[in-house]
Design a protein around this motif. Sequence first.
Motif, PDB file in Angstrom:
ATOM      1  N   THR A   1      38.743 -15.370  56.097  1.00  0.00           N
ATOM      2  CA  THR A   1      37.628 -15.628  55.190  1.00  0.00           C
ATOM      3  C   THR A   1      36.489 -16.300  55.925  1.00  0.00           C
ATOM      4  N   PHE A   2      36.836 -17.313  56.724  1.00  0.00           N
ATOM      5  CA  PHE A   2      35.829 -18.038  57.507  1.00  0.00           C
ATOM      6  C   PHE A   2      35.098 -17.080  58.444  1.00  0.00           C
ATOM      7  N   LEU A   3      35.886 -16.289  59.209  1.00  0.00           N
ATOM      8  CA  LEU A   3      35.262 -15.364  60.153  1.00  0.00           C
ATOM      9  C   LEU A   3      34.398 -14.349  59.422  1.00  0.00           C
ATOM     10  N   TYR A   4      34.902 -13.875  58.264  1.00  0.00           N
ATOM     11  CA  TYR A   4      34.194 -12.815  57.551  1.00  0.00           C
ATOM     12  C   TYR A   4      32.860 -13.313  57.022  1.00  0.00           C
ATOM     13  N   TYR A   5      32.829 -14.502  56.409  1.00  0.00           N
ATOM     14  CA  TYR A   5      31.548 -14.904  55.823  1.00  0.00           C
ATOM     15  C   TYR A   5      30.549 -15.290  56.903  1.00  0.00           C
ATOM     16  N   ASN A   6      31.070 -15.825  58.033  1.00  0.00           N
ATOM     17  CA  ASN A   6      30.138 -16.111  59.114  1.00  0.00           C
ATOM     18  C   ASN A   6      29.582 -14.827  59.715  1.00  0.00           C
ATOM     19  N   TYR A   7      30.465 -13.808  59.851  1.00  0.00           N
ATOM     20  CA  TYR A   7      30.012 -12.520  60.376  1.00  0.00           C
ATOM     21  C   TYR A   7      28.953 -11.925  59.464  1.00  0.00           C
ATOM     22  N   GLN A   8      29.197 -12.015  58.148  1.00  0.00           N
ATOM     23  CA  GLN A   8      28.222 -11.462  57.213  1.00  0.00           C
ATOM     24  C   GLN A   8      26.907 -12.229  57.271  1.00  0.00           C
ATOM     25  N   GLY A   9      27.004 -13.547  57.457  1.00  0.00           N
ATOM     26  CA  GLY A   9      25.781 -14.333  57.586  1.00  0.00           C
ATOM     27  C   GLY A   9      24.981 -13.922  58.803  1.00  0.00           C
ATOM     28  N   PHE A  10      25.683 -13.767  59.933  1.00  0.00           N
ATOM     29  CA  PHE A  10      25.006 -13.336  61.154  1.00  0.00           C
ATOM     30  C   PHE A  10      24.377 -11.966  60.960  1.00  0.00           C
ATOM     31  N   ARG A  11      25.141 -11.076  60.324  1.00  0.00           N
ATOM     32  CA  ARG A  11      24.663  -9.713  60.169  1.00  0.00           C
ATOM     33  C   ARG A  11      23.447  -9.675  59.256  1.00  0.00           C
ATOM     34  N   GLU A  12      23.488 -10.499  58.221  1.00  0.00           N
ATOM     35  CA  GLU A  12      22.415 -10.466  57.228  1.00  0.00           C
ATOM     36  C   GLU A  12      21.134 -11.109  57.759  1.00  0.00           C
ATOM     37  N   GLN A  13      21.268 -12.211  58.453  1.00  0.00           N
ATOM     38  CA  GLN A  13      20.082 -12.993  58.819  1.00  0.00           C
ATOM     39  C   GLN A  13      19.780 -12.969  60.307  1.00  0.00           C
ATOM     40  N   GLY A  14      20.650 -12.348  61.096  1.00  0.00           N
ATOM     41  CA  GLY A  14      20.451 -12.393  62.541  1.00  0.00           C
ATOM     42  C   GLY A  14      20.887 -13.738  63.082  1.00  0.00           C
ATOM     43  N   PRO A  15      21.227 -13.798  64.386  1.00  0.00           N
ATOM     44  CA  PRO A  15      21.734 -15.055  64.960  1.00  0.00           C
ATOM     45  C   PRO A  15      20.748 -16.202  64.793  1.00  0.00           C
ATOM     46  N   ILE A  16      19.455 -15.933  65.034  1.00  0.00           N
ATOM     47  CA  ILE A  16      18.462 -17.003  64.952  1.00  0.00           C
ATOM     48  C   ILE A  16      18.342 -17.508  63.521  1.00  0.00           C
ATOM     49  N   GLY A  17      18.265 -16.551  62.602  1.00  0.00           N
ATOM     50  CA  GLY A  17      18.099 -16.933  61.199  1.00  0.00           C
ATOM     51  C   GLY A  17      19.280 -17.742  60.698  1.00  0.00           C
ATOM     52  N   TYR A  18      20.503 -17.329  61.111  1.00  0.00           N
ATOM     53  CA  TYR A  18      21.694 -18.038  60.632  1.00  0.00           C
ATOM     54  C   TYR A  18      21.747 -19.443  61.203  1.00  0.00           C
ATOM     55  N   LEU A  19      21.390 -19.558  62.504  1.00  0.00           N
ATOM     56  CA  LEU A  19      21.356 -20.897  63.103  1.00  0.00           C
ATOM     57  C   LEU A  19      20.316 -21.770  62.429  1.00  0.00           C
ATOM     58  N   LYS A  20      19.182 -21.148  62.081  1.00  0.00           N
ATOM     59  CA  LYS A  20      18.134 -21.892  61.381  1.00  0.00           C
ATOM     60  C   LYS A  20      18.646 -22.406  60.046  1.00  0.00           C
TER      61      LYS A  20
END
Lengths: 247, 149
Positions: free
Chosen positions: A139-158
């Motif tokens: 679950t942890f890996l999946y939602y983080n992956y989706q966050g990265f995919r949705e917002q891009g690495p920079i956006g997710y870090l932001k």
Amino acid sequence: MPESFALVRLLNALFMGVEVKAFQSIGLGPADAAQQAVKVNGALGLELLVAGGLIAFFVLVRLTLSVEKPNPAQQIAEVVHEGVGGLADQIIGHGYVRFQAFVTCIFLFVLINNLLGLIPGFAAPTTSPFVPLGLALPTFLYYNYQGFREQGPIGYLKQLAGPIWWIAWLILPIELVSHFARILSLTIRLYANMFASDMVTLGFFSLVPVGVPAIFLGLHIFVSIIQAFVFTLLSMIYLSLAVSHEH
Amino acid sequence: MVFKNLVQDEEKFAGERFRSGQTKGRKREGASTVNLNHPLAANFKGSRRNMRILQYVFIALAVLCFAVPAFADGGSAAISLVPIGAGIGMALAAGLCGLGQGRATASACEALARNPGARGGLMIFLVLGLALIESLTLFTLVIILLKVK
């Protein structure tokens, strides 16, 4: 100690030799390798059984899909689909369909694993802490992956760093800790609830062996459903937080 | 012996108030219904004094209760405080969890009474909140299970 399930004995007979050989190939002696090799236990056997059963169910439903004459399996699948879909629509909102397969699988898997504890002689797999951990990590890996995919690495870090840039050095560690604490809390919530529920039944069984424990089996059903619901709900909330855009 | 004295005291005080001329067993004039001259009100002061004596007696008994096993033990073996600590910890966690869940449920009920249409959304957040509150108690349980062998 011989395992009580035939499936577990079969798995052990099949894979122990392979595992011992693998350990020997990296340089352990035969005795050490046999000691290091991990035996399949009852929880893993039951989990595999549940997973196999769910896959068979999904395949059955997919093969017999019919608009004219829906069979009982399809009815059940539709109820689950609509229930989880409605919940996801409320929480994640637009674009929830992408995540529905994952949360539905989580829900059904947790629910059936919890309910297995009702059968006499079976310990629910979720009463061992490793099974919920095995569900919380994906679950942890999946939602983080989706966050990265949705917002891009920079956006997710932001998003992790918070809205104000000059306080990000403070927010980022707090956010990271709270994200990793989600694994812990998901694991321990499910494990402790199911374990405590089992213990209550067992305790009353040791006090009054007739009749009274049946009440607590009813409580066990209730707790099983609630915990499966809560696990699904939290996965959805984490997903919705990860993919939400800030405006 | 002690109790006999107490009973006698009580009767004496009650009688004193009655004989003191302040009341003669008849109603005072006026509209007040405060029972100054009610027979039961008369021995109030005395009964309070008796209560204090009883309190001292019970405190002494309680001290004796704890003192006897302590002397009998003789200090031979150290008492394990771990189960006591686990019990206190679990009791605190469960009690405060109950308070928290009660507040959450009460608010949800109020909200539901004011706006029955919001049932679906309320249920989600109620169950979620209850699960989150409860999980804190369960963390305590897990720590106790880890620490108490």
